[in-house]
Design a protein around this motif. Structure first.
Motif, PDB file in Angstrom:
ATOM      1  N   THR A  81     -26.868  -1.485  -2.115  1.00 60.56           N
ATOM      2  CA  THR A  81     -25.488  -1.616  -2.599  1.00 60.56           C
ATOM      3  C   THR A  81     -24.492  -0.934  -1.668  1.00 60.56           C
ATOM      4  O   THR A  81     -23.316  -1.294  -1.631  1.00 60.56           O
ATOM      5  CB  THR A  81     -25.341  -1.003  -3.989  1.00 60.56           C
ATOM      6  OG1 THR A  81     -25.633   0.405  -3.933  1.00 60.56           O
ATOM      7  CG2 THR A  81     -26.290  -1.670  -4.980  1.00 60.56           C
ATOM      8  N   GLN A 145     -29.795  -9.009  -7.308  1.00 61.38           N
ATOM      9  CA  GLN A 145     -28.536  -9.624  -6.878  1.00 61.38           C
ATOM     10  C   GLN A 145     -28.641 -10.188  -5.469  1.00 61.38           C
ATOM     11  O   GLN A 145     -28.130 -11.268  -5.174  1.00 61.38           O
ATOM     12  CB  GLN A 145     -27.404  -8.614  -6.933  1.00 61.38           C
ATOM     13  CG  GLN A 145     -26.050  -9.223  -6.565  1.00 61.38           C
ATOM     14  CD  GLN A 145     -24.919  -8.217  -6.593  1.00 61.38           C
ATOM     15  OE1 GLN A 145     -25.148  -7.011  -6.627  1.00 61.38           O
ATOM     16  NE2 GLN A 145     -23.691  -8.697  -6.572  1.00 61.38           N
ATOM     17  N   GLU A 148     -30.468 -13.630  -5.116  1.00 58.62           N
ATOM     18  CA  GLU A 148     -29.860 -14.761  -5.819  1.00 58.62           C
ATOM     19  C   GLU A 148     -28.939 -15.551  -4.896  1.00 58.62           C
ATOM     20  O   GLU A 148     -28.139 -14.983  -4.150  1.00 58.62           O
ATOM     21  CB  GLU A 148     -29.068 -14.261  -7.027  1.00 58.62           C
ATOM     22  CG  GLU A 148     -28.488 -15.377  -7.868  1.00 58.62           C
ATOM     23  CD  GLU A 148     -27.805 -14.852  -9.111  1.00 58.62           C
ATOM     24  OE1 GLU A 148     -27.485 -15.657  -9.989  1.00 58.62           O
ATOM     25  OE2 GLU A 148     -27.594 -13.628  -9.201  1.00 58.62           O
ATOM     26  N   GLN A 150     -25.776 -17.568  -4.252  1.00 59.81           N
ATOM     27  CA  GLN A 150     -24.463 -17.734  -4.852  1.00 59.81           C
ATOM     28  C   GLN A 150     -23.714 -18.854  -4.132  1.00 59.81           C
ATOM     29  O   GLN A 150     -23.914 -19.075  -2.933  1.00 59.81           O
ATOM     30  CB  GLN A 150     -23.691 -16.415  -4.773  1.00 59.81           C
ATOM     31  CG  GLN A 150     -24.449 -15.258  -5.442  1.00 59.81           C
ATOM     32  CD  GLN A 150     -23.627 -13.995  -5.515  1.00 59.81           C
ATOM     33  OE1 GLN A 150     -22.468 -14.020  -5.914  1.00 59.81           O
ATOM     34  NE2 GLN A 150     -24.214 -12.870  -5.134  1.00 59.81           N
ATOM     35  N   CYS A 161     -24.795  -8.514  -2.109  1.00 61.66           N
ATOM     36  CA  CYS A 161     -25.103  -7.386  -2.977  1.00 61.66           C
ATOM     37  C   CYS A 161     -23.995  -6.367  -2.816  1.00 61.66           C
ATOM     38  O   CYS A 161     -23.809  -5.822  -1.721  1.00 61.66           O
ATOM     39  CB  CYS A 161     -26.459  -6.774  -2.618  1.00 61.66           C
ATOM     40  SG  CYS A 161     -26.938  -5.392  -3.680  1.00 61.66           S
ATOM     41  N   ARG A 197     -35.580 -15.988 -10.161  1.00 57.44           N
ATOM     42  CA  ARG A 197     -34.837 -16.048  -8.899  1.00 57.44           C
ATOM     43  C   ARG A 197     -35.717 -16.480  -7.734  1.00 57.44           C
ATOM     44  O   ARG A 197     -35.226 -16.679  -6.636  1.00 57.44           O
ATOM     45  CB  ARG A 197     -34.228 -14.689  -8.578  1.00 57.44           C
ATOM     46  CG  ARG A 197     -32.942 -14.273  -9.314  1.00 57.44           C
ATOM     47  CD  ARG A 197     -32.384 -15.261 -10.215  1.00 57.44           C
ATOM     48  NE  ARG A 197     -31.110 -14.909 -10.805  1.00 57.44           N
ATOM     49  CZ  ARG A 197     -30.818 -15.120 -12.084  1.00 57.44           C
ATOM     50  NH1 ARG A 197     -31.730 -15.620 -12.906  1.00 57.44           N
ATOM     51  NH2 ARG A 197     -29.612 -14.848 -12.548  1.00 57.44           N
TER      52      ARG A 197
END
Length: 269
Positions: A81, A145, A148, A150, A161, A197
């Motif tokens: 992150t 995250q 995944e 997007q 992320c 995922r």
């Protein structure tokens, strides 16, 4: 292959290529020591024509690409992150990440340098998130995250992320020992949303796989090493020693001594 046995390693690489070209994240599941990480590395680096063709399908060029292997058990959530900080405007502590004046301080996240960046790692490559079931729960949530796909307003697909965005020429592959497997210290997050995922690819090996792999690697390294490989294979066949490497139950014995694994083949010279 041409003049040598091409093992199932290539077949698995072909399945990885199909997943990545279809914008889905593959998850390699298999016992320890069977070459899950090596498969991804070979897809990135191997100069054999078969692998170069797969890279051309993914990136439009058969040239080797970047490769980063991050082991989930060695990282914290902030490694994905980024660490939080309060951006400053001209050093006065009163601005945001875009350099605009803010009425009050805001918190931002510094993108982690261990993740792919074009400046440091090149425009194209493979990011392997290894041992994801050994990662702590908060790390798994960050991986959740990142893996995944997007969708951007223009219809493109990307990975993100927090503030970090994976470069467009990079793809993500995950790998792990089987969840709830024997003798594995894991923190498996097995909720349906997390597993959904991935496209799960189960990697298994047998004698044919390892013999093919040994001959393939020997061929790549030259005729002399291929001759040595053939000597080892002939010995195991004549003395039924193949079972020691190929047919074992991959677990510790009653006294905690480690038994041989499929990876032992890579140590034979």
């Amino acid at each position: 292959g041409k003049g040598h046995d091409m093992p199932s390693l290539l077949q698995i690489a072909q399945e990885l290529t199909l997943c990545l070209a279809s914008d889905v994240t593959p998850l390699l599941l298999g016992e320890r020591g069977i070459g899950k990480s090596s498969i991804v590395r070979e897809l990135a680096f191997d100069t054999a024509p078969e692998f170069a063709k797969l890279r051309e399908e993914l990136w439009g060029s058969g040239e080797p690409v970047g490769f980063i292997n991050l082991r989930g058990s060695l990282h914290e959530a902030a490694d994905f992150t980024g660490l939080p900080f309060i951006p400053t405007l001209n050093g006065n502590g009163n601005g945001n990440a875009d350099g605009e004046k803010a009425e009050a301080p805001v918190t931002d996240f510094a993108p982690p340098t261990i993740l792919p960046q074009v400046k440091h790692h090149g425009e194209r490559g493979l990011l392997l998130l290894d041992e994801i079931f050994r990662a702590q729960a908060d790390v798994q949530q960050a991986i959740f995250q990142l893996v995944e796909h997007q969708t951007a307003p223009d219809g493109g697909v990307y990975h993100q992320c927090s503030r970090y965005v994976l470069p467009a020429g990079w793809d993500v592959v995950a790998a792990s020992n089987p969840p709830r497997g024997r003798n594995y210290s894991q923190n498996a997050l097995l909720d349906a949303a997390f597993m959904d995922r991935f496209v799960q690819l189960c990697v298994e090996v047998d004698e044919q796989y390892l013999v093919g792999w040994a001959r393939y690697m020997g061929n790549l390294r030259g005729g002399a090493e291929l001759a040595e490989v053939e000597k080892v294979l002939a010995f195991t066949a004549a003395h039924d020693a193949g079972a020691m490497f190929l047919g074992i139950q991959r677990q510790l014995d009653a006294e905690g001594r480690a038994q041989p694994t499929d990876k032992d083949w890579s140590d034979i010279h």
